[in-house]
Motif scaffolding. Structure first.
Motif, PDB file in Angstrom:
ATOM      1  N   VAL A 227       6.643  -7.415   0.662  1.00 46.49           N
ATOM      2  CA  VAL A 227       5.372  -6.861   0.183  1.00 46.49           C
ATOM      3  C   VAL A 227       5.700  -5.861  -0.911  1.00 46.49           C
ATOM      4  O   VAL A 227       6.733  -5.186  -0.871  1.00 46.49           O
ATOM      5  CB  VAL A 227       4.553  -6.188   1.305  1.00 46.49           C
ATOM      6  N   TRP A 229       3.501  -3.198  -3.895  1.00 45.14           N
ATOM      7  CA  TRP A 229       2.335  -2.733  -4.643  1.00 45.14           C
ATOM      8  C   TRP A 229       2.519  -3.002  -6.119  1.00 45.14           C
ATOM      9  O   TRP A 229       3.642  -3.013  -6.634  1.00 45.14           O
ATOM     10  CB  TRP A 229       2.114  -1.234  -4.430  1.00 45.14           C
ATOM     11  N   SER A 240       2.345 -10.374  -1.397  1.00 49.02           N
ATOM     12  CA  SER A 240       3.127 -10.683  -0.200  1.00 49.02           C
ATOM     13  C   SER A 240       3.734 -12.071  -0.370  1.00 49.02           C
ATOM     14  O   SER A 240       3.043 -13.009  -0.787  1.00 49.02           O
ATOM     15  CB  SER A 240       2.248 -10.629   1.063  1.00 49.02           C
ATOM     16  N   TRP A 250      -3.539  -9.206  -2.780  1.00 53.54           N
ATOM     17  CA  TRP A 250      -4.484  -8.550  -1.873  1.00 53.54           C
ATOM     18  C   TRP A 250      -5.129  -7.343  -2.538  1.00 53.54           C
ATOM     19  O   TRP A 250      -4.510  -6.653  -3.357  1.00 53.54           O
ATOM     20  CB  TRP A 250      -3.779  -8.089  -0.590  1.00 53.54           C
ATOM     21  N   ASN A 501       2.751   3.080  -1.958  1.00 50.47           N
ATOM     22  CA  ASN A 501       1.873   3.006  -3.114  1.00 50.47           C
ATOM     23  C   ASN A 501       2.332   4.004  -4.173  1.00 50.47           C
ATOM     24  O   ASN A 501       2.594   5.165  -3.861  1.00 50.47           O
ATOM     25  CB  ASN A 501       0.426   3.287  -2.701  1.00 50.47           C
ATOM     26  N   THR A 507      -0.277   6.168   1.291  1.00 52.00           N
ATOM     27  CA  THR A 507      -0.665   4.791   1.563  1.00 52.00           C
ATOM     28  C   THR A 507       0.561   3.889   1.504  1.00 52.00           C
ATOM     29  O   THR A 507       1.283   3.877   0.505  1.00 52.00           O
ATOM     30  CB  THR A 507      -1.722   4.309   0.547  1.00 52.00           C
ATOM     31  N   VAL A 509       2.140  -0.126   2.755  1.00 47.79           N
ATOM     32  CA  VAL A 509       1.899  -1.470   3.258  1.00 47.79           C
ATOM     33  C   VAL A 509       3.185  -1.981   3.894  1.00 47.79           C
ATOM     34  O   VAL A 509       4.275  -1.786   3.359  1.00 47.79           O
ATOM     35  CB  VAL A 509       1.402  -2.423   2.145  1.00 47.79           C
ATOM     36  N   CYS A 511       4.888  -5.409   6.429  1.00 52.09           N
ATOM     37  CA  CYS A 511       4.707  -6.794   6.859  1.00 52.09           C
ATOM     38  C   CYS A 511       5.611  -7.071   8.042  1.00 52.09           C
ATOM     39  O   CYS A 511       6.604  -6.370   8.265  1.00 52.09           O
ATOM     40  CB  CYS A 511       4.993  -7.766   5.718  1.00 52.09           C
ATOM     41  N   ILE A 517       0.155  -8.300   8.218  1.00 55.72           N
ATOM     42  CA  ILE A 517       0.309  -7.275   7.189  1.00 55.72           C
ATOM     43  C   ILE A 517      -0.584  -6.101   7.565  1.00 55.72           C
ATOM     44  O   ILE A 517      -1.747  -6.292   7.936  1.00 55.72           O
ATOM     45  CB  ILE A 517      -0.079  -7.812   5.793  1.00 55.72           C
ATOM     46  N   GLN A 518      -0.047  -4.897   7.468  1.00 56.85           N
ATOM     47  CA  GLN A 518      -0.805  -3.691   7.781  1.00 56.85           C
ATOM     48  C   GLN A 518      -0.723  -2.714   6.619  1.00 56.85           C
ATOM     49  O   GLN A 518       0.334  -2.567   5.991  1.00 56.85           O
ATOM     50  CB  GLN A 518      -0.280  -3.014   9.051  1.00 56.85           C
ATOM     51  N   VAL A 519      -1.848  -2.056   6.354  1.00 55.17           N
ATOM     52  CA  VAL A 519      -1.913  -0.971   5.376  1.00 55.17           C
ATOM     53  C   VAL A 519      -2.148   0.312   6.148  1.00 55.17           C
ATOM     54  O   VAL A 519      -3.148   0.447   6.865  1.00 55.17           O
ATOM     55  CB  VAL A 519      -3.018  -1.206   4.341  1.00 55.17           C
TER      56      VAL A 519
END
Length: 521
Positions: A227, A229, A240, A250, A501, A507, A509, A511, A517-519
């Motif tokens: 993953v 940004w 991803s 995303w 990020n 922030t 992200v 996987c 996938i989680q933020v």
């Protein structure tokens, strides 16, 4: 009194005869002669009679109903033009469309989606007709792109979001596929998002570790390997790369579907993917022995780089947007996106260094590092190697002497060091300048790899180091001390990769091995 006796109100007289009409000169004329005058001058003037006061006693034939009226328009050039406008009789024979929610027609209504701005239903009628209905809530939208999305789905056009409030739109299965494909092609991706814009002008961002899960996504069917940004100002998007052969783009801060693009151009699993310098293209590498340069907005492949073996790592040059490198078995290739038939440079070594796990450029792009997978029983001199990018020669192969392979390399944003994720269950630190010495006094340990190819990341201000874990936790380290600040349980089986990020202060992200996938924020 005599005047009052002789007074009489003409409006109250019952036996009054017919009134006389008067012409323009004041002469009195009877009603029959007035009707004759109207008939004789029929084409010269039109008498507008709103209440039927001037109707003649004789019945006349009704003229044919005109559904439109012609009006003359004057233009600036002096030419006359005409336009026809529907009158009130235009809708006389109009038959309204069948309402699927009619009590005699409705068979089943199921809510399939609900959001703060709209609700989606699936309606099945007695005639086996299926409608897909979108009902817009009377509230404002946060982004202009969301308005155009709902307008397209609802078969309408409007200038302001409030025009959609309270409206309901029906779609049949035949039109649903057509409008969904049209919506995806017209969806705007690259703009300055309202969540990102306030942070772009801030020079000093103090990063902190995340505390809770903001969003969880599960569209991938297999393991997500990477993953990442996007670069500012488009860092509301992240990509991803998964073992299901797709690269997905995303945007979680939208009321529409968070998956804005699905790039299914590889025939086998995708091992790695990165953004371009402008943030509008991606470079992905796969087990189908190819690396592809993709235009994200158009969803098309611009260049395909054919390799001789599995391509397991890729990186873009930090200053030249046309150059990139890919790693495979015992080889590294440099590609030019303007000529993809063959690599412009090839980097090899006299001894085998195995499958390339990761690649890393230094800041000026003159040197890059590679992490190999081959470890012999009595030597580990080719774990991490330094290469001269222009001369295609090896600068050093004695950087990491321990007998553990490394899975990920990261350049520190503020100091002259780079970090490497080792299968010895720690993150090691090295200098980016010769003699590329390892800092043995500091390492980030406590997480477990258990043989997985786990990733990690460094916060943009350089104060935090976040690493994945084979037990499903996210480990947060202090860069200066190397100590663990926080262990965050994620609910995943294995946290495969982490990305911070570049603009938002907390922030992240992540996987997982299970395709989730989680933020976190």
């Amino acid at each position: 009194m005599d005047l009052l006796k002789n007074y009489s109100d003409e409006s109250e007289t019952e036996d009054e005869g017919p009134k006389e009409e008067k012409d323009t000169e004041g002469n009195s004329i009877d009603k029959s002669s007035f009707s004759k005058m109207k008939s004789d001058a029929g084409e010269q003037f039109n008498v507008v009679d709103f209440f039927g006061l001037n109707d003649s006693d004789e019945e006349s034939e009704e003229p044919p109903v005109k559904k439109t009226r012609k009006f003359q328009l004057e233009s600036q050039k002096g030419t006359d033009s005409y336009v026809e406008v529907p009158d009130s009789n235009f809708w006389r024979n109009f038959t309204p469309q069948e309402n699927p929610e009619d009590d005699n027609n409705l068979l089943e209504k199921t809510k399939v989606e609900k959001g703060p701005h709209a609700e989606a239903y699936q309606i099945r009628t007695q005639g086996s007709q299926v409608y897909h209905q979108t009902k817009v809530h009377p509230r404002s939208y946060q982004a202009s792109g969301q308005v155009s999305e709902y307008v397209t789905k609802g078969h309408g056009h409007c200038n302001t979001p409030n025009d959609l409030a309270g409206q309901t739109f029906n779609r049949t299965p035949q039109s649903q596929q057509r409008f969904s494909s049209h919506t995806e092609s017209q969806r705007q991706l690259f703009y300055v998002h309202s969540k990102i814009a306030p942070h772009l002008m801030k020079n000093n961002i103090h990063n902190r570790y995340p505390r809770q899960v903001e969003k969880e996504l599960g569209d991938h069917t297999q393991t997500v390997n990477r993953v990442m940004w996007n670069n500012p100002p488009y860092c509301h998007l992240f990509l991803s790369a998964s073992m299901d052969g797709t690269v997905r783009i995303w945007n979680i801060w939208t009321q529409l579907s968070p998956c804005v693009k699905v790039l299914s151009f590889h025939k086998k699993a995708v091992k790695d993917a990165v953004w371009s310098l402008d943030g509008r293209h991606t470079l992905s590498c796969s087990y189908d022995k190819t690396a592809k340069w993709i235009d994200v907005e158009k969803g098309s492949v611009l260049s395909t780089f054919q390799n001789t073996s599995f391509v397991t790592s890729c990186k873009n040059h930090p200053s030249d947007p046309n150059l990139s490198i890919t790693g495979c078995q015992n080889g590294i290739h440099c590609w030019d996106s303007r000529s993809s038939e063959s690599p412009c440079r090839t980097y090899t070594y006299k001894d085998s260094f195995g499958q390339v796990q990761d690649l890393l450029f230094n800041r000026d792009g003159n040197t890059f590092f590679s992490a190999g997978s081959e470890i012999t029983q009595d030597s580990a001199d080719r774990n991490i190697m330094a290469w001269d990018f222009r001369a295609s020669s090896v600068l050093s192969n004695q950087i990491y002497q321990e007998r553990y392979s490394c899975t990920r390399l990261k350049l520190h944003p503020t100091s002259g060091h780079f970090l490497a994720q080792s299968h010895g269950n720690y993150i090691a630190m090295f200098s980016v300048n010769r003699p590329y010495k390892m800092n043995k006094a500091k390492r980030f340990e406590g997480h477990k790899l258990s043989g997985y190819s786990l990733g990690f990341d460094i916060s943009p201000d350089g104060s935090l180091v976040l690493s994945g874990d084979s037990n499903g936790k996210l480990f947060c380290y202090n860069y200066q001390s190397g100590k663990i600040i926080q262990k965050i349980p994620t609910g995943m089986d294995v946290v495969m990769d982490v990305s911070f990020n570049p603009v938002l202060p907390s922030t992240v992200v992540i996987c997982g091995w299970n395709g989730k996938i989680q933020v976190l924020n």
